[in-house]
Scaffold this active site. Structure first.
Site, PDB file in Angstrom:
ATOM      1  N   HIS A   1       6.891 -10.249   2.400  1.00  0.00           N
ATOM      2  CA  HIS A   1       6.708  -9.610   3.196  1.00  0.00           C
ATOM      3  C   HIS A   1       6.964 -10.926   4.592  1.00  0.00           C
ATOM      4  CE1 HIS A   1       6.486  -7.106   7.328  1.00  0.00           C
ATOM      5  NE2 HIS A   1       6.936  -5.932   6.135  1.00  0.00           N
TER       6      HIS A   1
ATOM      7  N   ARG B   1      15.323  -4.258  -0.824  1.00  0.00           N
ATOM      8  CA  ARG B   1      14.389  -3.465  -0.711  1.00  0.00           C
ATOM      9  C   ARG B   1      14.781  -3.508   0.746  1.00  0.00           C
ATOM     10  NH1 ARG B   1       8.528  -0.487   0.408  1.00  0.00           N
ATOM     11  NH2 ARG B   1       8.669  -2.560   2.023  1.00  0.00           N
TER      12      ARG B   1
HETATM   13  C1  LIG Z   1       1.029  -2.518   3.152  1.00  0.00           C
HETATM   14  C2  LIG Z   1       1.976  -2.107   2.949  1.00  0.00           C
HETATM   15  C3  LIG Z   1       2.563  -1.689   4.082  1.00  0.00           C
HETATM   16  C4  LIG Z   1       3.734  -0.653   3.133  1.00  0.00           C
HETATM   17  N1  LIG Z   1       4.462  -0.355   4.046  1.00  0.00           N
HETATM   18  C5  LIG Z   1       5.758   0.552   3.640  1.00  0.00           C
HETATM   19  C6  LIG Z   1       6.197   1.461   5.021  1.00  0.00           C
HETATM   20  O1  LIG Z   1       6.333   1.382   5.946  1.00  0.00           O
HETATM   21  N2  LIG Z   1       7.602   2.524   4.459  1.00  0.00           N
HETATM   22  C7  LIG Z   1       7.790   2.059   3.067  1.00  0.00           C
HETATM   23  O2  LIG Z   1       8.272   2.940   2.337  1.00  0.00           O
HETATM   24  N3  LIG Z   1       6.833   1.220   2.084  1.00  0.00           N
HETATM   25  C8  LIG Z   1       5.873   1.041   2.441  1.00  0.00           C
HETATM   26  N4  LIG Z   1       5.062   0.070   1.447  1.00  0.00           N
HETATM   27  C9  LIG Z   1       4.953   0.247  -0.055  1.00  0.00           C
HETATM   28  C10 LIG Z   1       4.792   1.309  -0.096  1.00  0.00           C
HETATM   29  O3  LIG Z   1       3.709   1.790   0.394  1.00  0.00           O
HETATM   30  C11 LIG Z   1       4.605   1.614  -1.169  1.00  0.00           C
HETATM   31  O4  LIG Z   1       5.686   1.644  -2.518  1.00  0.00           O
HETATM   32  C12 LIG Z   1       4.336   2.469  -2.592  1.00  0.00           C
HETATM   33  O5  LIG Z   1       3.323   3.447  -1.190  1.00  0.00           O
HETATM   34  C13 LIG Z   1       4.026   3.104  -3.613  1.00  0.00           C
HETATM   35  O6  LIG Z   1       3.683   4.216  -4.052  1.00  0.00           O
HETATM   36  P1  LIG Z   1       3.120   4.622  -5.992  1.00  0.00           P
HETATM   37  O7  LIG Z   1       2.963   5.622  -5.740  1.00  0.00           O
HETATM   38  O8  LIG Z   1       4.274   3.712  -6.471  1.00  0.00           O
HETATM   39  O9  LIG Z   1       2.115   3.536  -5.982  1.00  0.00           O
HETATM   40  P2  LIG Z   1       0.312   3.072  -5.417  1.00  0.00           P
HETATM   41  O10 LIG Z   1       0.691   4.232  -3.861  1.00  0.00           O
HETATM   42  O11 LIG Z   1       0.433   1.879  -5.085  1.00  0.00           O
HETATM   43  O12 LIG Z   1      -0.428   3.862  -6.114  1.00  0.00           O
HETATM   44  C14 LIG Z   1      -0.383   3.377  -7.059  1.00  0.00           C
HETATM   45  C15 LIG Z   1      -1.871   3.762  -8.181  1.00  0.00           C
HETATM   46  O13 LIG Z   1      -1.261   3.459  -9.573  1.00  0.00           O
HETATM   47  C16 LIG Z   1      -3.226   3.345 -10.326  1.00  0.00           C
HETATM   48  N5  LIG Z   1      -3.127   2.581 -10.751  1.00  0.00           N
HETATM   49  C17 LIG Z   1      -2.770   1.565 -10.829  1.00  0.00           C
HETATM   50  N6  LIG Z   1      -2.763   0.888 -12.059  1.00  0.00           N
HETATM   51  C18 LIG Z   1      -3.721   1.938 -13.031  1.00  0.00           C
HETATM   52  C19 LIG Z   1      -4.028   1.970 -14.073  1.00  0.00           C
HETATM   53  N7  LIG Z   1      -3.618   0.883 -15.727  1.00  0.00           N
HETATM   54  N8  LIG Z   1      -4.746   2.615 -14.559  1.00  0.00           N
HETATM   55  C20 LIG Z   1      -5.025   3.825 -13.776  1.00  0.00           C
HETATM   56  N9  LIG Z   1      -4.963   3.953 -12.704  1.00  0.00           N
HETATM   57  C21 LIG Z   1      -4.184   2.719 -12.295  1.00  0.00           C
HETATM   58  C22 LIG Z   1      -3.929   2.213  -8.079  1.00  0.00           C
HETATM   59  O14 LIG Z   1      -5.317   3.071  -8.239  1.00  0.00           O
HETATM   60  C23 LIG Z   1      -3.271   3.791  -7.101  1.00  0.00           C
HETATM   61  O15 LIG Z   1      -4.072   5.047  -7.549  1.00  0.00           O
HETATM   62  C24 LIG Z   1       3.667  -0.713   2.617  1.00  0.00           C
HETATM   63  C25 LIG Z   1       3.011  -1.134   1.406  1.00  0.00           C
HETATM   64  C26 LIG Z   1       2.452  -2.504   1.633  1.00  0.00           C
HETATM   65  C27 LIG Z   1       1.011  -3.099   0.663  1.00  0.00           C
END
Ligand SMILES: Cc1cc2nc3c(=O)[nH]c(=O)nc-3n(C[C@H](O)[C@H](O)[C@H](O)COP(=O)(O)OP(=O)(O)OC[C@H]3O[C@@H](n4cnc5c(N)ncnc54)[C@H](O)[C@@H]3O)c2cc1C
Length: 531
Positions: A239, A381
């Site tokens: 970013h 992306r």
């Molecule tokens: C600061 C920031 C701003 C962003 N802004 C945007 C935006 O505006 N728009 C957009 O589209 N995307 C945005 N993104 C990207 C987006 O937030 C993420 O790609 C998305 O939220 C990922 O969702 P997810 O459900 O795949 O994973 P996450 O939301 O990261 O969830 C992962 C989960 O897995 C759990 N986990 C991991 N490893 C293990 C393990 N070994 N055992 C048990 N649990 C585990 C974690 O604890 C967590 O609960 C942003 C990201 C960040 C960091």
């Protein structure tokens, strides 16, 4: 041994969406390694890209996504995800999610759509600058009222269990997983025919990142160890604008600030983006991140500046309340002065290779959200497409997994976890040292601008580190820190190996040794599988 119809690892947007749908038909466990709201999702600021306006179209969203992806997007996947988007957003709204609205000239209401870099139209649904937090809250509230879902907080998935590992002759399938209960230190065995990795990204592999501490690449590392194909890990999105302040840990200044007119300035207050791209501040992230990196190297200064102060104070405080507040508390009034910013590792475009339904190459194993590589993002992306992908693919994966439900015909009893030579981990310092070393070497050698020599140097160091970490893993009692370190090292090695094998520059992978595209040899995904 506990048995569930579905085990979902992760409680971000992808995991929660999948779980809510699957729980209508069967038992679901959500395993999550910290508290349930700890996720990248809760940190997302900008919003979700989705076609909801008459001035926009599916074709335009597809085109913008493909342009950002620099030749590697799977067009069918892009079209399907963009097309499914509005329906999934409607479901989210029906769960109680409130996106910002504005009043139309006729006095009605319509979504207050934001604009971000790389998008040709305003199409970002958002809730102020805390969109992800609001989504997480909405989904968690729905999960809390669902009797079919067991949430296991502070439980960390250790490794997947496959029929191959157990010595069965049938087609290799994922049949469960080991999970560390962080409170007791015991390892539980979970039996399931459908395991869903929704573990998010791997920003913590790098020294500077916008990601929260949970982002250690666990899902990718576990899938790799279990024999699933991993793809495109060289495409790490940096970013461009993370707040540069000694007291700010990983605080992102959303793309939307540039979308709303924010301009980038060097340390002498001069605008510089026009030197790098005709779209200036609205160029895609990789272009802006590389431009900032180049400016910082050129001027020798530790940061550049992002200025939105020409907008009215009311607009800034209303549109970006969290950014305003956070900066203000650190002594920066963004309505009057520019914000010091640096690039930081932000989003993993690659991941566990899946199809549009989240199916991996290992039977019974699904991956959704940032942990997966569906083909939507290609080599880069488009901003705000990730929350959309997670919503859409989680829905599709649930439909598919229920159709496929794997009953193998024989009852498989999983062996309990064997802790090996249990000793207390008395050399914690080694963990912290290795953790630091990996993050620093990835930043220095495998960052925004790469070379063959730097990648080779990183590969050499990672080989040694992995041997040392494996020794720890087998000889000591496992802890969450040790497991994360092991996953971090594996994920770092996968990034390096993918980067080494792509001898061209494309999308987010930029190397001085091969600064151009090579469509003849490299217009394809980078696929890795453990032999
Ligand atoms: C600061 C920031 C701003 C962003 N802004 C945007 C935006 O505006 N728009 C957009 O589209 N995307 C945005 N993104 C990207 C987006 O937030 C993420 O790609 C998305 O939220 C990922 O969702 P997810 O459900 O795949 O994973 P996450 O939301 O990261 O969830 C992962 C989960 O897995 C759990 N986990 C991991 N490893 C293990 C393990 N070994 N055992 C048990 N649990 C585990 C974690 O604890 C967590 O609960 C942003 C990201 C960040 C960091």
């Amino acid at each position: 041994m506990k048995t569930f119809d579905h085990v979902v690892v992760g409680s971000g947007i992808a995991g929660l969406t999948y779980a809510l749908k699957a729980a209508e038909k069967g038992s679901v466990a959500i395993v999550t390694k910290k508290s349930r709201a700890d996720s990248n999702t809760a940190w997302a600021q900008g919003g979700i890209a989705c076609v909801t306006s008459n001035e926009d179209s599916i074709a335009l969203h597809v085109r913008d996504t493909m342009v950002a992806g620099d030749g590697l997007c799977d067009e069918e996947v892009v079209r399907q995800i963009v097309t499914d988007g509005p329906q999934r957003i409607a479901e989210l709204i029906s769960l109680g999610m409130q996106f910002d609205e504005r009043t139309t000239p006729e006095g009605g209401k319509e979504p207050d759509l934001g604009r971000e870099g790389g998008h040709s139209k305003r199409r970002i649904l958002h809730a102020k600058d805390t969109t992800g937090f609001e989504i997480e809250k909405t989904l968690l509230a729905a999960v809390a009222t669902h009797p079919g879902i067991t949430v296991m907080e502070n439980h960390m998935a250790v490794d997947l269990i496959t029929t191959g590992k157990l010595g069965y002759a049938m087609q290799d399938s994922c049949v469960g997983l080991y999970v560390l209960d962080e409170a007791s230190g015991e390892v539980d065995t979970l039996r399931t025919d459908v395991t869903v990795l929704a573990t998010g990204g791997c920003g913590k592999v790098y020294l500077y990142t916008t990601n929260p501490d949970i982002a250690t690449g666990d899902g990718v590392a576990m899938a790799w160890r279990a024999g699933a194909v991993v793809a495109n890990m060289e495409f790490m999105q940096f970013h461009p604008t993370c707040l540069f302040h000694p007291k700010a840990k990983s605080f992102l200044i959303t793309e939307a600030v540039r979308g709303e007119g924010g301009i980038l300035l060097d340390s002498r207050g001069r605008r510089f983006m026009e030197k790098y791209d005709a779209r200036r501040e609205l160029a895609p992230r990789d272009v802006v991140a590389r431009a900032i990196d180049a400016e910082m190297k050129r001027t020798g200064k530790p940061c550049v500046y992002l200025d939105i102060s020409h907008q009215s104070t009311d607009f800034i405080r209303d549109r970006f309340p969290t950014i305003y507040e956070t900066c203000f508390n650190l002594g920066i009034d963004i309505t009057k002065q520019p914000i010091p910013v640096v690039p930081a590792a932000h989003y993993q475009c690659g991941g566990v290779k899946t199809d549009i339904n989240g199916e991996t190459t290992l039977r019974g194993l699904y991956a959704v959200g940032e942990a997966a590589c569906t083909g939507l993002h290609g080599a880069n992306r488009l901003a705000s497409n990730s929350l959309l992908e997670a919503l859409v693919v989680a829905h599709r994966a649930e439909t598919k997994s229920n159709r496929n439900h794997l009953r193998q015909g024989i009852e498989i009893v999983l062996p309990e976890w064997r802790p090996g030579r249990v000793q207390d981990l008395d050399e914690l310092v080694v963990i912290y040292h290795n953790w630091d070393e990996i993050r620093r070497l990835m930043w220095d050698y495998v960052g925004i601008v790469r070379t063959d020599k730097r990648l080779q140097r990183a590969a050499h160091r990672l080989r040694n580190l992995q041997t040392e970490i494996q020794e720890f893993y087998w000889n000591f009692k496992i802890t969450a820190d040790l497991l994360e370190l092991r996953n971090l090292a594996t994920t770092a090695a996968l990034i390096v190996d993918c980067a080494i094998s792509r001898k061209e520059s494309r999308g987010l992978h930029y190397t001085l040794d091969y600064p151009d595209h090579d469509d003849v040899k490299f217009l394809h995904n980078t696929l890795l599988r453990r032999l």
